[in-house]
Structures are given as structure tokens and as C-alpha cells.
Design an enzyme around this catalytic site. Structure first.
Site, PDB file in Angstrom:
ATOM      1  N   ALA A 130      79.044 -73.360 -33.449  1.00 36.86           N
ATOM      2  CA  ALA A 130      80.477 -73.585 -33.257  1.00 36.86           C
ATOM      3  C   ALA A 130      80.712 -74.525 -32.077  1.00 36.86           C
ATOM      4  O   ALA A 130      80.588 -74.125 -30.914  1.00 36.86           O
ATOM      5  CB  ALA A 130      81.179 -72.251 -33.025  1.00 36.86           C
ATOM      6  N   GLU A 380      78.782 -83.103 -38.664  1.00 39.85           N
ATOM      7  CA  GLU A 380      77.638 -83.609 -37.881  1.00 39.85           C
ATOM      8  C   GLU A 380      77.894 -85.042 -37.390  1.00 39.85           C
ATOM      9  O   GLU A 380      77.003 -85.879 -37.365  1.00 39.85           O
ATOM     10  CB  GLU A 380      76.343 -83.559 -38.697  1.00 39.85           C
ATOM     11  CG  GLU A 380      75.943 -82.184 -39.154  1.00 39.85           C
ATOM     12  CD  GLU A 380      75.688 -81.245 -37.995  1.00 39.85           C
ATOM     13  OE1 GLU A 380      76.506 -80.315 -37.820  1.00 39.85           O
ATOM     14  OE2 GLU A 380      74.720 -81.438 -37.271  1.00 39.85           O
ATOM     15  N   THR A 382      81.263 -87.944 -37.614  1.00 40.09           N
ATOM     16  CA  THR A 382      81.839 -88.705 -38.728  1.00 40.09           C
ATOM     17  C   THR A 382      81.092 -90.039 -38.892  1.00 40.09           C
ATOM     18  O   THR A 382      80.310 -90.440 -38.034  1.00 40.09           O
ATOM     19  CB  THR A 382      83.332 -89.011 -38.467  1.00 40.09           C
ATOM     20  OG1 THR A 382      83.404 -89.851 -37.305  1.00 40.09           O
ATOM     21  CG2 THR A 382      84.156 -87.753 -38.247  1.00 40.09           C
TER      22      THR A 382
END
Ligand SMILES: Cc1cc2nc3c(=O)[nH]c(=O)nc-3n(C[C@H](O)[C@H](O)[C@H](O)COP(=O)(O)OP(=O)(O)OC[C@H]3O[C@@H](n4cnc5c(N)ncnc54)[C@H](O)[C@@H]3O)c2cc1C
Length: 403
Positions: A130, A380, A382
Site C-alpha cells: 500500500a 506500478e 504510469t
């Protein structure tokens, strides 16, 4: 030495995984796209029985001089096959996932053992990572979740969104989520550390599971941390603010970006394979040997799909191969991720286009692959962020000079 041939070990496992993907994933692909928040429990049990024998983690803290292995190359080859089967189901597989990758990249050997041993025993388990918050995505250094030391505990406060497998990790299994938080806001990036929050920890609450465009078999959770207390030694790596810090946790991406690229390639290959078969059934043969000026528009389109896919795969294999040799692959990880994310969106859209209304219809999985594709251009890092990293590395600019 350059060798593009897969070893017999990787090739055998590729074939086995392909068979499993075809026989167990494809038949339930549509069903769990439609039943978004339901668990394919039987399938999870079946895949856990296999995966818990050899849990996949990325990176694994390999250091220069350790001697080559092929575990990361084997992982990207497997992920391509699983995502050829179904990318959403692949992401839902009980395994260490992104959380495990963070532990492998930033944790000590003792922490790796403590947190990852569970993935080879007992019932199915998940782990998540997270980072993203309502006010911090691409600029991960802007996170505001805090970790405050209180004796032999850390107290976490903040909100994380879009955490893959967050619900399954925290509330549906004995898994964990790796949470990025700052121990000292005034220290900027140096104050950002990663913390393992175990399942069932009071103060960590899943408040929402997202409804999504694609990869709908994968859960994506919003999690609130409210005075969430975790043991002091759940901080990954060096607790000193002046230590590895942000750089250490960012290393996770060098391991996970090739994995995302491999998943993108699997979806793109599903589309290419399907179109090739559909064209063959319609009596359309691709004339690879014909001179360029004699090719039909359809042949050009199809060759373009195939070559885009191959280029993305070669970049991905290179990034994984470098990891297997303990080489720094930050540039190559971003290169393969940005290429594969774009390739899969282009290839799947072209597949829908070539197949016409049938491609758009829910009778086939092609429209689903087009929906599943887009996320690879977003998570992961852009497309734009990964291209910026590539530019920085090639041109020799720092983060401050090019952002
Ligand atoms: C299904 C799903 C699963 C996810 N799983 C996870 C997970 O497990 N863990 C996790 O932490 N996060 C996860 N994410 C979050 C994801 O990583 C972020 O959405 C992503 O990093 C982008 O951040 P953002 O949403 O804040 O977009 P923004 O940063 O607001 O970006 C919006 C747009 O602006 C562009 N942009 C931003 N900055 C720049 C710049 N400097 N130059 C040029 N263009 C720029 C971006 O490329 C993008 O097109 C997930 C997201 C989704 C949708």
C-alpha cells in the site's frame, strides 16, 4: 553471451502452466469477470496447492557476485502464461505478490524468513503493498501516512487506496500488507519507510473494495489506518532516517515492473493468438514472405501486433535476466513496463477492431482482454512516469532536474 533460448527447466514449466491456464483459467474467466467481488475458492485452493510448493517472489535481494540464477526469468515466463489464461485471476492468486516483493527488496534476511515462510504452509494467503493515497500516486514521495514510534511499537495513521489484494491479505487470510509511511515529514524522501501490517491488526480496516473496468477477479482495497499499532521490528530494513530509506523501498519497483510487463504480454498474446486462429478459420493467411508493398492492410496490422508483442517480451526478459545476475536494472525495468503497457493496449484494441462487432461482443473474451489491458499502463508507475524514468537514466538527469 546472449542466448534467447529458454532452459529446459523453464520451458517445461512454461508448458505445464500453459496447460493449466487453458484448462482451469479460461473456463472461469468470464464468470469471475462478471462476479467481481466473489472468490473463485476452488480455483484458489487448487492453485495454492501448487504455488505454496514454490512461492514466487521477485528480486529476492540478490547481490552482485552471487552468481547467476534464472528465477526472475522463470517468473516472467510463468506470469505471461498465467495472464494469457486470465490476468484478473492471475492477480488473485494467493501468493506473496507485491507485499512479498517489498519484503524481498527492503527487508533483512531475518524479516524475509519471518514474513514469507507462511506462503509455503497452511491455508491460502495473500500479501499487498500500500503506497497510493488519495493525495499521492505518481509522486510517491508525497505520501502523508505517518508512523510514530511509541516504545517498542510503531503507530500508523493514514489512508491508502487501490491496494491490490488488500482485502484478501488483511481480512480474508493470514497475510499482510506492506505500508509506506513517513517517520519524519521534515526529512522528505529519507523519512519514508515500509512497514509490515499483519492480518487482523486492530486499527487497520478495509473500508472499500473497488468496482473496476478490468482485472475484476483481483481485489483492490481502500484501507484506513487509525492508531494501528505494530511491533517495532516490522519496519523493513534500516530504521535510521539517514539509512537506505526511500531508495530501498523504491528498489521494489525494479523487481515488480518486469512482472507487470510480463502480465501485459500474456494478455496481448491471448489477443494475437485468437486473431491468428480467427483469420486462419476465415481462410486469411498472413504472407510473411511477401514484399512490403504487396501486403494487405490486415496483414500489416497483424504483423505490427506480433512485432510489438515480441519487442515488449524481449525488453522484459532482459530486465528479468539482469535481476538474475544481480545487475542494476532500474532503466530496463521502466523500459519494459512502459513498452509492454502501451503494447497491450494497442494490440488488444486492434484485435477488437479486426474482429469487428464480434470482437466487441461479450460472446468472446477479446473485449475483456481489452479492458484487462489498460491497468498495465497505470499501476506500478504510469506510462508517463516510466518514460520519465527512462529519460532520466539515459540523459543522466536527477529526479529534481526532470520531473
Ligand atoms: C486496479 C488498480 C490496482 C492498483 N494497485 C496498487 C497497489 O497494489 N498498491 C499501490 O500502492 N497502488 C496501487 N494502484 C495505484 C496506482 O499505482 C496509481 O493509480 C498510479 O501510480 C497513478 O497514481 P494516481 O492514481 O495518483 O494518478 P496521478 O499521479 O494523479 O496521475 C494521473 C495522470 O497524470 C500523469 N502524471 C502524473 N505525474 C506526471 C508527471 N510528472 N509527468 C507526466 N505525467 C504525469 C499520470 O501519468 C496519469 O496519466 C492501483 C491502481 C489501480 C487502478
Amino acid at each position: 553471451m546472449i542466448d534467447f533460448e529458454l532452459s529446459p527447466g523453464i520451458e517445461n514449466s512454461r508448458q505445464m502452466i500453459h496447460m493449466m491456464a487453458e484448462q482451469t483459467m479460461r473456463p472461469i474467466s468470464r464468470e469471475y469477470d462478471e462476479r467481481e467481488h466473489e472468490d473463485p475458492t476452488e480455483w484458489h485452493q487448487m492453485i495454492w496447492a501448487i504455488s505454496s510448493q514454490s512461492p514466487v517472489t521477485f528480486g529476492g535481494g540478490k547481490k552482485k557476485g552471487d552468481g547467476p540464477s534464472e528465477s526472475n526469468l522463470a517468473s516472467v515466463v510463468s506470469i505471461e502464461e498465467l495472464s494469457w489464461g486470465d490476468a484478473g485471476l492471475y492477480l488473485s492468486i494467493p501468493n506473496p505478490g507485491l507485499g512479498g516483493a517489498a519484503v524481498a527488496a527492503a527487508g533483512t534476511p531475518e524479516q524475509r524468513k519471518r514474513f514469507l515462510a507462511r506462503f509455503s504452509e497452511g491455508a491460502p494467503k495473500w500479501a499487498g503493498m500500500a503506497i497510493t493515497e488519495p493525495g499521492a500516486g505518481s509522486d510517491s514521495a508525497a505520501i502523508t501516512t505517518t508512523a510514530t514510534r511509541d516504545g517498542d511499537e510503531w503507530v500508523l495513521n493514514g489512508t491508502k487506496i487501490f491496494c491490490t489484494s488488500g482485502h484478501r491479505a488483511l481480512e480474508k487470510s493470514e497475510g499482510f500488507v506492506v505500508v509506506w509511511a513517513t517517520v519524519d515529514k521534515s526529512a522528505g524522501r529519507a523519512g519514508i519507510k515500509a512497514f509490515v501490517v499483519d492480518h487482523g491488526t486492530p486499527g487497520a480496516t478495509v473500508v472499500r473494495v473497488e468496482d473496476k473496468l478490468g482485472i475484476r477477479a483481483s481485489d483492490t482495497a481502500a484501507i484506513v489506518f487509525e492508531n494501528c499499532r505494530i511491533p517495532y521490528d516490522n519496519i523493513l530494513g534500516n530504521p535510521e532516517v539517514k539509512g537506505e530509506g526511500f531508495k530501498g523501498v523504491m528498489a521494489t519497483f525494479d523487481a515488480t515492473r518486469p512482472a507487470v510487463a510480463a502480465s501485459a504480454i500474456g494478455i496481448a498474446r491471448a489477443a494475437v493468438d485468437f486473431v491468428r486462429e480467427a483469420l486462419a478459420k476465415a481462410g486469411v493467411e498472413i504472407r510473411y514472405e511477401a514484399p512490403a508493398h504487396k501486403l494487405t492492410a490486415l496483414e500489416r496490422d497483424f504483423m505490427d501486433m506480433e512485432s510489438t508483442l515480441q519487442a515488449a517480451r524481449l525488453l522484459t526478459w532482459r530486465a528479468a535476466w539482469m535481476m538474475d545476475r544481480g545487475m542494476h536494472n532500474n532503466l530496463e525495468a521502466s523500459m519494459c513496463k512502459s513498452k509492454a503497457g502501451l503494447a497491450v493496449t494497442q494490440v488488444t484494441q486492434k484485435a477488437v477492431e479486426i474482429l469487428g462487432p464480434l470482437g466487441y461482443s461479450r460472446k468472446l473474451l477479446v473485449e475483456k482482454w481489452m479492458r484487462d489491458a489498460k491497468i498495465n499502463d497505470i499501476f506500478e508507475g504510469t506510462q508517463q512516469i516510466n518514460l520519465m524514468i527512462v529519460a532520466r537514466r539515459i540523459l543522466g538527469y536527477s529526479n529534481k532536474e526532470l520531473n
